[in-house]
Structure formats: structure tokens, C-alpha cells
Design a protein around this motif. Structure first.
Motif, PDB file in Angstrom:
ATOM      1  N   VAL A  89     -39.703 -17.196 -83.288  1.00 18.29           N
ATOM      2  CA  VAL A  89     -39.769 -17.782 -81.957  1.00 18.29           C
ATOM      3  C   VAL A  89     -41.201 -17.756 -81.415  1.00 18.29           C
ATOM      4  CG1 VAL A  89     -39.200 -15.625 -80.750  1.00 18.29           C
ATOM      5  CG2 VAL A  89     -38.670 -17.846 -79.686  1.00 18.29           C
ATOM      6  N   ILE A 120     -35.199 -23.296 -83.830  1.00 13.81           N
ATOM      7  CA  ILE A 120     -34.454 -22.762 -82.689  1.00 13.81           C
ATOM      8  C   ILE A 120     -32.978 -22.614 -83.022  1.00 13.81           C
ATOM      9  CG2 ILE A 120     -33.705 -23.294 -80.333  1.00 13.81           C
ATOM     10  CD1 ILE A 120     -36.476 -24.467 -79.844  1.00 13.81           C
ATOM     11  N   ASP A 121     -32.443 -23.537 -83.801  1.00 10.65           N
ATOM     12  CA  ASP A 121     -31.015 -23.526 -84.098  1.00 10.65           C
ATOM     13  C   ASP A 121     -30.578 -22.286 -84.869  1.00 10.65           C
ATOM     14  OD1 ASP A 121     -28.497 -24.982 -83.915  1.00 10.65           O
ATOM     15  OD2 ASP A 121     -28.637 -25.193 -86.093  1.00 10.65           O
ATOM     16  N   LEU A 123     -32.005 -19.207 -84.544  1.00 12.56           N
ATOM     17  CA  LEU A 123     -32.396 -17.968 -83.888  1.00 12.56           C
ATOM     18  C   LEU A 123     -31.180 -17.190 -83.397  1.00 12.56           C
ATOM     19  CD1 LEU A 123     -35.401 -19.210 -81.700  1.00 12.56           C
ATOM     20  CD2 LEU A 123     -35.536 -17.881 -83.828  1.00 12.56           C
ATOM     21  N   GLY A 128     -33.030 -17.065 -79.043  1.00 16.26           N
ATOM     22  CA  GLY A 128     -32.598 -18.408 -78.696  1.00 16.26           C
ATOM     23  C   GLY A 128     -32.744 -18.687 -77.209  1.00 16.26           C
ATOM     24  N   ASP A 164     -27.439 -28.177 -78.719  1.00 14.95           N
ATOM     25  CA  ASP A 164     -27.319 -27.814 -77.305  1.00 14.95           C
ATOM     26  C   ASP A 164     -27.343 -29.084 -76.461  1.00 14.95           C
ATOM     27  OD1 ASP A 164     -27.418 -26.707 -74.794  1.00 14.95           O
ATOM     28  OD2 ASP A 164     -29.391 -25.754 -75.047  1.00 14.95           O
TER      29      ASP A 164
END
Length: 209
Positions: A89, A120-121, A123, A128, A164
């Protein structure tokens, strides 16, 4: 320059084409190497320099990006795509710097769709949540290319049935409300995501913005 950086740069220059170089945009110099040649050169570099872990890989990306040549910057994107499993991250800070200098979809879009989104997906929840905050900030930034990256980043997870969607809606609102609200850079990103989802996930709709 590192051995890996020299290897990649030399390999791309060997594949140079004056005709292709004349077609490059973004205000960058260009060798005129094909995308296939760039990917092949990066692949060969990792075979030659095995065992590169997180820090050397990120240093290589920065080294390639630092010189304003289109192929070098695209090679940095390919390195990140190839080493997604190493990314953390905290690397979003470095990637943000790249995005602010990308200046066009040729570099912005693959960074957003093939690097930021998949990173990100995967994490864990704590990281996240931190990453979601970063994307929210990007979406509201006055730089339309950074906003575009925030909007396009969930595209691969969304294609795969996840992603998301609520975050996309929130960021689309923020991006379209900024000073660049009429920018094609941002509106095209929203339209791209909506167009793809209309075909494969029609249950995902966008409330009136």
C-alpha cells in the motif's frame, strides 16, 4: 544506471523505429520500440537478474521513469505489472508521482487498471481502508489524470465480479465536482467504466450525479 536498467534501455533502443517514434505523444521523447519489444525486454531482464525483491524493483521503476522517454516509462509500468505480488500500500505514493507525470492515457490507464486496481484488490482490510482513502483523495484532486486513475482503478476487479462499486460512485461524484468537471479526461473514464459494466454487470447502475 543499474545493470537491469541498462539492459532494458539498451534492449528497447535496439528495437527502435523512427516511424513509430514520430507517432508518440505526451511531450516525451520516444525510441519507437513496439509494446511487444518492451514487454519482451523486461521479461528478459528479470530472467537475467533473478531474485529481485521489492526495493530493487521499485528502484528500477523510478530509474526508468526518471528519463522522459515514452518507452522507458512504459517499461516501468510493465515492471510494476510483472511484479504486482511485491507491491504494498505504501507504494501508492510512488505510483502517484508517476501518474502526475503521465500526461496521457497511454501511461495513466495501464497504471490505474493493471497496477493500482489489482494492488488494492488484494490488500487486507486495514491497508485496503488506507488505500481507499488514497483513491478518494486522487478523485478530488485538481489533476484530471490523477482523478482518471482513481476512477479506472477498480475496472479489473469489477470485470471479475468484485470491485468497489460504491467507491467508484463516490469518486465519480468527487471527480465531476472538481474544477475539471467538464474535462473529457474524467468524463471519458466514467463513461468507460459504465460502458463495460452495462455489458457484463447490468445490475451495477450509477445514480444521477
Amino acid at each position: 544506471m543499474s545493470d537491469a536498467g541498462e539492459f532494458i534501455d539498451a534492449g528497447m533502443q535496439r528495437e527502435a523505429s523512427g516511424e513509430r517514434a514520430a507517432d508518440q505523444a505526451n511531450g516525451l521523447r520516444a525510441y519507437g520500440s513496439s509494446v511487444g519489444a518492451i514487454r519482451g525486454t523486461v521479461r528478459d531482464a528479470f530472467r537475467r537478474h533473478r531474485g529481485m525483491d521489492h526495493d530493487p524493483v521499485l528502484s528500477l521503476c523510478s530509474e526508468l521513469w526518471a528519463v522522459p522517454v515514452f518507452e522507458r516509462r512504459l517499461a516501468a509500468v510493465v515492471v510494476l505489472q510483472s511484479k504486482l505480488s511485491l507491491l504494498q500500500v505504501t507504494d501508492l505514493t510512488r505510483i502517484e508521482g508517476f501518474l502526475r507525470q503521465a500526461g496521457g492515457p497511454e501511461l495513466t490507464d495501464p497504471l490505474a487498471i493493471d497496477v493500482v486496481g489489482p494492488l488494492i484488490d488484494r490488500l487486507l482490510p486495514r491497508d485496503g481502508k488506507r488505500a481507499a482513502g488514497v483513491l478518494d483523495r486522487w478523485a478530488g484532486d485538481v489533476d484530471p489524470w490523477l482523478s482518471r486513475a482513481a476512477l479506472l482503478s477498480p475496472l479489473r476487479p469489477l470485470r471479475a465480479g468484485g470491485g468497489d462499486w460504491d467507491g467508484f460512485i463516490r469518486r465519480a461524484r468527487a471527480a465531476l465536482a472538481e474544477n475539471h468537471a467538464m474535462s473529457d479526461v474524467v468524463s471519458d473514464a466514467v463513461a468507460l467504466v459504465l460502458g463495460e459494466m452495462a455489458g457484463i454487470r447490468p445490475e451495477l447502475t450509477l445514480p444521477r450525479l
